[in-house]
Write a protein that holds these residues in place. Sequence first.
Motif, PDB file in Angstrom:
ATOM      1  N   ARG A 249      97.089 -34.398 -62.099  1.00  0.00           N
ATOM      2  CA  ARG A 249      96.545 -33.329 -62.815  1.00  0.00           C
ATOM      3  C   ARG A 249      95.964 -32.258 -61.560  1.00  0.00           C
ATOM      4  O   ARG A 249      96.144 -30.959 -62.025  1.00  0.00           O
ATOM      5  CB  ARG A 249      95.639 -33.709 -63.898  1.00  0.00           C
ATOM      6  CG  ARG A 249      94.789 -32.526 -64.322  1.00  0.00           C
ATOM      7  CD  ARG A 249      95.696 -31.671 -65.165  1.00  0.00           C
ATOM      8  NE  ARG A 249      95.905 -32.210 -66.810  1.00  0.00           N
ATOM      9  CZ  ARG A 249      96.472 -31.370 -67.640  1.00  0.00           C
ATOM     10  NH1 ARG A 249      97.398 -30.378 -67.236  1.00  0.00           N
ATOM     11  NH2 ARG A 249      96.827 -31.917 -68.592  1.00  0.00           N
ATOM     12  N   GLU A 250      95.173 -32.828 -60.642  1.00  0.00           N
ATOM     13  CA  GLU A 250      94.636 -31.903 -59.674  1.00  0.00           C
ATOM     14  C   GLU A 250      95.810 -31.245 -59.022  1.00  0.00           C
ATOM     15  O   GLU A 250      95.562 -30.038 -58.581  1.00  0.00           O
ATOM     16  CB  GLU A 250      93.754 -32.623 -58.798  1.00  0.00           C
ATOM     17  CG  GLU A 250      92.520 -33.126 -59.453  1.00  0.00           C
ATOM     18  CD  GLU A 250      91.630 -34.302 -58.815  1.00  0.00           C
ATOM     19  OE1 GLU A 250      90.372 -34.453 -59.084  1.00  0.00           O
ATOM     20  OE2 GLU A 250      92.323 -34.928 -57.846  1.00  0.00           O
ATOM     21  N   ARG A 251      96.915 -31.981 -58.712  1.00  0.00           N
ATOM     22  CA  ARG A 251      97.939 -31.271 -58.032  1.00  0.00           C
ATOM     23  C   ARG A 251      98.389 -30.226 -58.836  1.00  0.00           C
ATOM     24  O   ARG A 251      98.800 -28.815 -58.358  1.00  0.00           O
ATOM     25  CB  ARG A 251      99.038 -32.048 -57.494  1.00  0.00           C
ATOM     26  CG  ARG A 251      98.714 -33.004 -56.425  1.00  0.00           C
ATOM     27  CD  ARG A 251      99.740 -33.999 -56.050  1.00  0.00           C
ATOM     28  NE  ARG A 251     101.096 -33.611 -55.632  1.00  0.00           N
ATOM     29  CZ  ARG A 251     101.083 -33.341 -54.473  1.00  0.00           C
ATOM     30  NH1 ARG A 251     100.248 -33.624 -53.584  1.00  0.00           N
ATOM     31  NH2 ARG A 251     102.319 -32.761 -53.866  1.00  0.00           N
ATOM     32  N   GLU A 252      98.408 -30.189 -60.339  1.00  0.00           N
ATOM     33  CA  GLU A 252      99.115 -29.318 -61.085  1.00  0.00           C
ATOM     34  C   GLU A 252      98.202 -28.194 -61.178  1.00  0.00           C
ATOM     35  O   GLU A 252      98.533 -27.044 -61.052  1.00  0.00           O
ATOM     36  CB  GLU A 252      99.253 -30.002 -62.469  1.00  0.00           C
ATOM     37  CG  GLU A 252      99.900 -29.046 -63.585  1.00  0.00           C
ATOM     38  CD  GLU A 252      99.902 -29.803 -64.997  1.00  0.00           C
ATOM     39  OE1 GLU A 252     100.663 -29.151 -65.777  1.00  0.00           O
ATOM     40  OE2 GLU A 252      99.376 -30.990 -65.057  1.00  0.00           O
ATOM     41  N   VAL A 253      96.684 -28.353 -61.244  1.00  0.00           N
ATOM     42  CA  VAL A 253      95.807 -27.239 -61.292  1.00  0.00           C
ATOM     43  C   VAL A 253      96.072 -26.598 -59.864  1.00  0.00           C
ATOM     44  O   VAL A 253      95.740 -25.311 -59.872  1.00  0.00           O
ATOM     45  CB  VAL A 253      94.384 -27.734 -61.334  1.00  0.00           C
ATOM     46  CG1 VAL A 253      93.285 -26.740 -61.316  1.00  0.00           C
ATOM     47  CG2 VAL A 253      94.302 -28.264 -62.579  1.00  0.00           C
ATOM     48  N   LEU A 254      96.185 -27.404 -58.937  1.00  0.00           N
ATOM     49  CA  LEU A 254      96.167 -26.738 -57.504  1.00  0.00           C
ATOM     50  C   LEU A 254      97.411 -25.560 -57.307  1.00  0.00           C
ATOM     51  O   LEU A 254      97.288 -24.650 -56.828  1.00  0.00           O
ATOM     52  CB  LEU A 254      96.293 -27.675 -56.614  1.00  0.00           C
ATOM     53  CG  LEU A 254      96.348 -27.152 -54.954  1.00  0.00           C
ATOM     54  CD1 LEU A 254      95.011 -26.372 -54.654  1.00  0.00           C
ATOM     55  CD2 LEU A 254      96.195 -28.321 -53.927  1.00  0.00           C
ATOM     56  N   GLY A 255      98.370 -26.124 -58.129  1.00  0.00           N
ATOM     57  CA  GLY A 255      99.657 -25.348 -58.101  1.00  0.00           C
ATOM     58  C   GLY A 255      99.535 -23.999 -58.743  1.00  0.00           C
ATOM     59  O   GLY A 255      99.820 -22.880 -58.417  1.00  0.00           O
ATOM     60  N   ALA A 256      98.690 -24.154 -59.802  1.00  0.00           N
ATOM     61  CA  ALA A 256      98.332 -23.072 -60.829  1.00  0.00           C
ATOM     62  C   ALA A 256      97.369 -22.054 -59.899  1.00  0.00           C
ATOM     63  O   ALA A 256      97.533 -20.900 -60.030  1.00  0.00           O
ATOM     64  CB  ALA A 256      97.853 -23.430 -62.087  1.00  0.00           C
ATOM     65  N   VAL A 257      96.526 -22.507 -59.226  1.00  0.00           N
ATOM     66  CA  VAL A 257      95.331 -21.891 -58.308  1.00  0.00           C
ATOM     67  C   VAL A 257      96.381 -20.936 -57.181  1.00  0.00           C
ATOM     68  O   VAL A 257      96.140 -19.752 -56.887  1.00  0.00           O
ATOM     69  CB  VAL A 257      94.564 -22.564 -57.831  1.00  0.00           C
ATOM     70  CG1 VAL A 257      93.991 -21.916 -56.588  1.00  0.00           C
ATOM     71  CG2 VAL A 257      93.587 -23.119 -58.532  1.00  0.00           C
ATOM     72  N   ALA A 258      97.258 -21.860 -56.759  1.00  0.00           N
ATOM     73  CA  ALA A 258      98.247 -20.996 -55.823  1.00  0.00           C
ATOM     74  C   ALA A 258      99.100 -19.983 -56.075  1.00  0.00           C
ATOM     75  O   ALA A 258      99.396 -19.032 -55.414  1.00  0.00           O
ATOM     76  CB  ALA A 258      99.187 -22.106 -55.137  1.00  0.00           C
ATOM     77  N   GLU A 259      99.475 -19.755 -57.510  1.00  0.00           N
ATOM     78  CA  GLU A 259      99.828 -18.915 -58.179  1.00  0.00           C
ATOM     79  C   GLU A 259      98.998 -17.540 -58.322  1.00  0.00           C
ATOM     80  O   GLU A 259      99.337 -16.389 -58.673  1.00  0.00           O
ATOM     81  CB  GLU A 259     100.384 -19.221 -59.349  1.00  0.00           C
ATOM     82  CG  GLU A 259     101.722 -20.114 -59.415  1.00  0.00           C
ATOM     83  CD  GLU A 259     102.266 -20.577 -60.851  1.00  0.00           C
ATOM     84  OE1 GLU A 259     102.328 -19.567 -61.737  1.00  0.00           O
ATOM     85  OE2 GLU A 259     102.373 -21.690 -61.188  1.00  0.00           O
ATOM     86  N   GLY A 260      97.756 -17.864 -58.071  1.00  0.00           N
ATOM     87  CA  GLY A 260      96.836 -16.739 -58.218  1.00  0.00           C
ATOM     88  C   GLY A 260      96.081 -16.752 -59.595  1.00  0.00           C
ATOM     89  O   GLY A 260      95.311 -15.837 -60.112  1.00  0.00           O
TER      90      GLY A 260
END
Length: 228
Positions: free
Chosen positions: A166-177
């Motif tokens: 889940r944290e990797r998923e959230v991090l990916g979204a953060v990386a999208e801005g």
Amino acid sequence: MTTTVLLVDDQALLRMGFRLVLEGETDLEVVGEAADGRSALDQVVALRPDVVLMDVRMPGMNGIDATERIVAEHPGTRVLILTTFDLDEYAFAALRAGASGFLLKDAKPAELVAAIRSVASGDAVVSPRVTRRMLEMFADRLPADAAGADAEAGGVDPRLAELTAREREVLGAVAEGLSNAEIAERMFLSEATVKTHVGRILAKLGVRDRVQAVVLCYQAGLVGPGLH
């Protein structure tokens, strides 16, 4: 609580314009101004502002060098980069130096105010468009470090390996801005839950804020052109 702000730009008219906007907000206070990086450092020492609005291209000490010094020597002060261009390599370098945000000088007053409040609260300010275009453009110029070497070798940065799915998923979204609110909507979570996830991610990665987490993602090959 009042957020104190230092204005740093070599153009007096721009500083005046920013001051007029911020003085209309009851929770923001402009405590000083500087026309170059060296003066900005002196002002930070004397005034201890919560946020520095930092231009990058100035005579003498530029905003990049000043940002690096401020972040290293005054961790309680956040830096919000101001630039004329949304693909400014100098601004990107300032983000790598530890700045917490990136804002165009032609931003609307409400955007400027919101950005300062976000940075002061510990969040980061980089629009999705700028995050994607700028980091993808300059990802190949990042210096080879441990994370980059791991990515090239097909390995996984040990810090990223500590993240849950889940944290990797959230991090990916953060990386999208995406903002916390946008991530919450996408993943059907509350904003409080997203904020908790982001806090844990930053702690596990050992980075200062969301901007630095995104840089790490690109260095490690977790995200990049065509990967999000």
